[in-house]
Design a protein around this motif. Structure first.
Motif, short mmCIF file in Angstrom:
data_model
loop_
_atom_site.label_atom_id
_atom_site.label_comp_id
_atom_site.label_asym_id
_atom_site.label_seq_id
_atom_site.Cartn_x
_atom_site.Cartn_y
_atom_site.Cartn_z
N ASP A 102 0.86 -1.18 0.00
CA ASP A 102 0.00 0.00 0.00
C ASP A 102 0.90 1.24 0.00
O ASP A 102 1.64 1.48 0.96
CB ASP A 102 -0.90 -0.01 1.24
CG ASP A 102 -1.96 1.10 1.21
OD1 ASP A 102 -1.77 2.08 0.47
OD2 ASP A 102 -2.96 0.96 1.92
N THR A 103 0.88 1.99 -1.07
CA THR A 103 1.75 3.16 -1.18
C THR A 103 1.29 4.31 -0.29
O THR A 103 2.05 5.24 -0.02
CB THR A 103 1.81 3.65 -2.64
OG1 THR A 103 0.48 3.90 -3.11
CG2 THR A 103 2.48 2.62 -3.53
N ILE A 104 0.05 4.24 0.20
CA ILE A 104 -0.48 5.31 1.06
C ILE A 104 -0.15 5.03 2.53
O ILE A 104 0.29 5.91 3.26
CB ILE A 104 -2.01 5.44 0.87
CG1 ILE A 104 -2.32 5.77 -0.59
CG2 ILE A 104 -2.57 6.51 1.80
CD1 ILE A 104 -3.80 5.75 -0.92
N VAL A 105 -0.38 3.77 2.95
CA VAL A 105 -0.10 3.37 4.34
C VAL A 105 1.02 2.32 4.30
O VAL A 105 0.76 1.15 3.98
CB VAL A 105 -1.35 2.79 5.03
CG1 VAL A 105 -1.05 2.48 6.49
CG2 VAL A 105 -2.53 3.74 4.90
N GLN A 108 0.74 -1.34 5.47
CA GLN A 108 -0.37 -2.14 4.96
C GLN A 108 -0.04 -2.79 3.62
O GLN A 108 0.81 -2.32 2.87
CB GLN A 108 -1.62 -1.25 4.77
CG GLN A 108 -2.38 -0.99 6.03
CD GLN A 108 -3.73 -0.35 5.77
OE1 GLN A 108 -4.56 -0.34 6.66
NE2 GLN A 108 -3.97 0.16 4.58
N ARG A 136 -11.54 -2.03 1.00
CA ARG A 136 -11.38 -0.62 0.63
C ARG A 136 -12.28 -0.26 -0.55
O ARG A 136 -12.80 0.85 -0.64
CB ARG A 136 -9.92 -0.35 0.28
CG ARG A 136 -9.66 1.05 -0.25
CD ARG A 136 -8.22 1.23 -0.71
NE ARG A 136 -7.32 1.39 0.43
CZ ARG A 136 -6.01 1.58 0.31
NH1 ARG A 136 -5.46 1.58 -0.88
NH2 ARG A 136 -5.25 1.73 1.39
N GLU A 140 -10.41 -4.15 -3.93
CA GLU A 140 -9.24 -4.06 -3.05
C GLU A 140 -9.61 -4.33 -1.60
O GLU A 140 -10.63 -3.86 -1.11
CB GLU A 140 -8.59 -2.68 -3.15
CG GLU A 140 -7.95 -2.39 -4.50
CD GLU A 140 -7.23 -1.05 -4.51
OE1 GLU A 140 -7.33 -0.31 -3.50
OE2 GLU A 140 -6.57 -0.74 -5.51
N THR A 142 -7.52 -4.42 2.29
CA THR A 142 -6.26 -4.09 2.97
C THR A 142 -6.09 -4.95 4.22
O THR A 142 -7.06 -5.44 4.82
CB THR A 142 -6.22 -2.61 3.38
OG1 THR A 142 -7.29 -2.36 4.32
CG2 THR A 142 -6.39 -1.71 2.17
#
Length: 572
Positions: A102-105, A108, A136, A140, A142
């Protein structure tokens, strides 16, 4: 119907392969890529196409169309339509789910699928929900990166193998190279390393399957050299630990100060550490923690090598589930596990990345040419009486310890008087008796590691022509000039053990001679049934067991000679 083809493909995913058909070898070679051998009687071998066999094939690049075309090319009748549909569905599942960072978190992972109904089905499984998965979007889901291994294990169990694209941490760098006198990798070893690397994003974990004597250790070192990182190597016993250390020192520029032994005798943690499975699973009591499993986190390993991965014990599986961000290489002669945990190897260590049929390596001279001969020995009347009266659970041992086998052992030793011979068995009392009668040393688990090493060294140097060995010699014992193996008893129907024991004599011989693998089996007993099962893996690799019915008066002949056999005891 086309009688020019060797197989009958059935609706239940089983395939019957006619043994005496002129295209037997070609069909066997094709089937071994995507099916598992179940039975191997004299007339027809039975294979089964399983989800796991298809997913391993998919990991090697097979598509559903390729499998279906292959089956059509060897099938006597049209392949059942429902089977073709099953294959299409099962292979299509490999890659339908992908696991990415997960590039955001950063902590994750994202489980993705372009098919929303798949994620909907997955979210209905309670065991998966317990991993803390959160949806999500329609495509997707997570979860925390610590659940990576457990997720892959559970998804494989319910029939949805995930393609792990989440990548790996690099680990602590370790700079080294091959020594100048290293002759270089063989072509198939290069192919194995390249297959382990995989396509960008998809390599870095999986299993390389090669026979004993084909240089699996060199493949492991080649991956280490490619990655240039600190490495943890796990293997089956202390003898193997020392062999790994010797090989690394002889072939690379790594020094003794950079290589550690972590075993019952030593507890060294260095940039390259070689440990036994036994020490990792040691605990003071059943209620205690596994105190040495912490080795997985002792350093920033960039690679973990699982030698003899088919022996991986349950606690190591659990630890492996927690270190999915570390590259993992499994090395083995056979992916067969007697405990049925092949799926766990697939999900936690990785899919099969490279496999080469044993007979192909034999034809190219990389491993010894071997004749496999099963000698069926009659029971003396008094033993037969005891066998018939014994409880069912004791019958196998009565047959395995048949004293008439001793005459056959003497016969074979006389036949091969100028060869180095290993006599391998399961039961210590039987082995002690044999060792005493033929006046040969016995190696067993009760002997110290130093005593074992001294006897192995004397055998290698030719000072001892015959060794009697228990199952401690099944794995990772380097005896390059052993050319005769006599198996007197074994672990019931263990295919894994049969493959490993044959492996003791597979290294090419310095004198260019053939090797011989004799299995002594008590005739008309439970041992015959188990022998058929033990042979299955080697038959799948292209070996043939020549059956000889023998009595004490009959000589044991080499496989190339004319044998007097009963009509139903022909080539398996």
């Amino acid at each position: 119907m086309d009688n020019g083809k060797a197989c009958i493909v059935q609706r239940d995913r089983t395939v019957l392969l006619e043994c005496r058909h002129p295209h037997f070898e070609l069909a066997r070679e094709k089937l071994s890529c995507y099916a598992e051998l179940l039975k191997s009687p004299a007339s027809f071998h039975t294979y089964r196409i399983t989800p796991l066999s298809l997913w391993n094939a998919a990991a090697l690049g097979w598509t559903a169309t390729m499998v279906n075309d292959s089956l059509q090319s060897i099938s006597r009748f049209d392949v059942p339509v429902n089977l073709l549909e099953d294959i299409q569905q099962l292979i299509s599942r490999y890659g339908q789910l992908t696991l990415e960072v997960d590039t955001i978190v950063p902590q994750q992972l994202i489980l993705k699928s372009s098919e929303p109904h798949i994620l909907e089905e997955i979210m209905g499984y309670e065991d998966l929900l317990s991993l803390g998965m959160r949806q999500r979007s329609m495509t997707e889901v997570t979860l925390h990166q610590e659940r990576r291994g457990r997720l892959k294990q559970e998804l494989t169990r319910i029939g949805f193998p995930v393609l792990d694209l989440a990548g790996y941490h690099e680990g602590q760098p370790l700079v080294f190279s091959w020594r100048e006198d290293f002759p270089g990798l063989r072509d198939y070893q290069k192919q194995a390393v390249k297959a382990f690397e995989g396509m960008p994003g998809s390599g870095g974990s999986g299993v390389v399957a090669l026979p004993c004597g084909a240089g699996k250790t060199v493949v492991g070192m080649a991956v280490m050299e490619k990655l240039q990182c600190e490495t943890l190597i796990l293997t089956s016993n202390t003898t193997s630990v020392r062999q790994w250390i010797d090989e690394v020192l002889q072939k690379t520029t790594l020094t003794a100060s950079e290589i550690g032994e972590y075993s019952g005798q030593k507890k060294e943690v260095k940039p390259v550490t070689v440990a036994t499975y036994q020490i990792l699973t040691h605990r003071r009591s059943k209620e205690s923690e596994f105190q040495h499993v912490k080795l997985f986190n002792e350093r920033s390993w960039g690679l973990i090598i699982y030698d003899e991965v088919h022996l991986l014990p349950a606690p190591v599986f659990r630890a492996t589930a927690d270190i999915q961000a570390t590259r993992r290489l499994g090395l083995t002669a056979t992916l067969v596990r007697e405990d049925g945990c092949e799926q766990d190897v697939f999900s936690l260590v990785g899919p099969k990345r490279y496999d080469m049929p044993w007979r192909q390596l034999e034809e190219r001279g990389w491993i010894a040419k071997v004749d496999c001969i099963e000698v069926r020995v009659a029971m003396p009347p008094e033993v037969k009486e005891q066998y018939l009266c014994a409880e069912n659970k004791y019958k196998f041992r009565w047959a395995a310890e048949n004293p008439a086998k001793l005459s056959m052992i003497k016969n074979i030793i006389k036949r091969h008087y100028d060869c180095t011979i290993l006599i391998i068995g399961q039961y210590i009392d039987q082995l002690k008796m044999i060792a005493t009668v033929i006046q040969a040393p016995l190696i067993s688990g009760m002997m110290s590691q130093q005593e074992r090493n001294d006897l192995y060294a004397a055998f290698r140097q030719g000072d001892i022509p015959i060794l009697v060995v228990s199952k401690v010699a099944n794995f990772a014992v380097d005896l390059p000039d052993a050319s005769i193996a006599i198996e007197v008893s074994g672990s019931y129907g263990s295919r894994q053990e049969e493959a490993q024991r044959l492996g003791r004599i597979l290294r090419p011989k310095s004198n260019g001679k053939r090797a011989y693998f004799y299995t002594l089996v008590t005739r008309d007993s439970k041992e015959e049934d188990y022998a058929l099962r033990r042979q299955m893996f080697l038959i799948e690799q292209g070996y043939e067991y020549l059956i000889q019915n023998a009595s004490d008066e009959e000589p044991v002949r080499n496989a190339g000679e004319q044998l007097q056999v009963e009509e139903d005891a022909s080539l398996l």
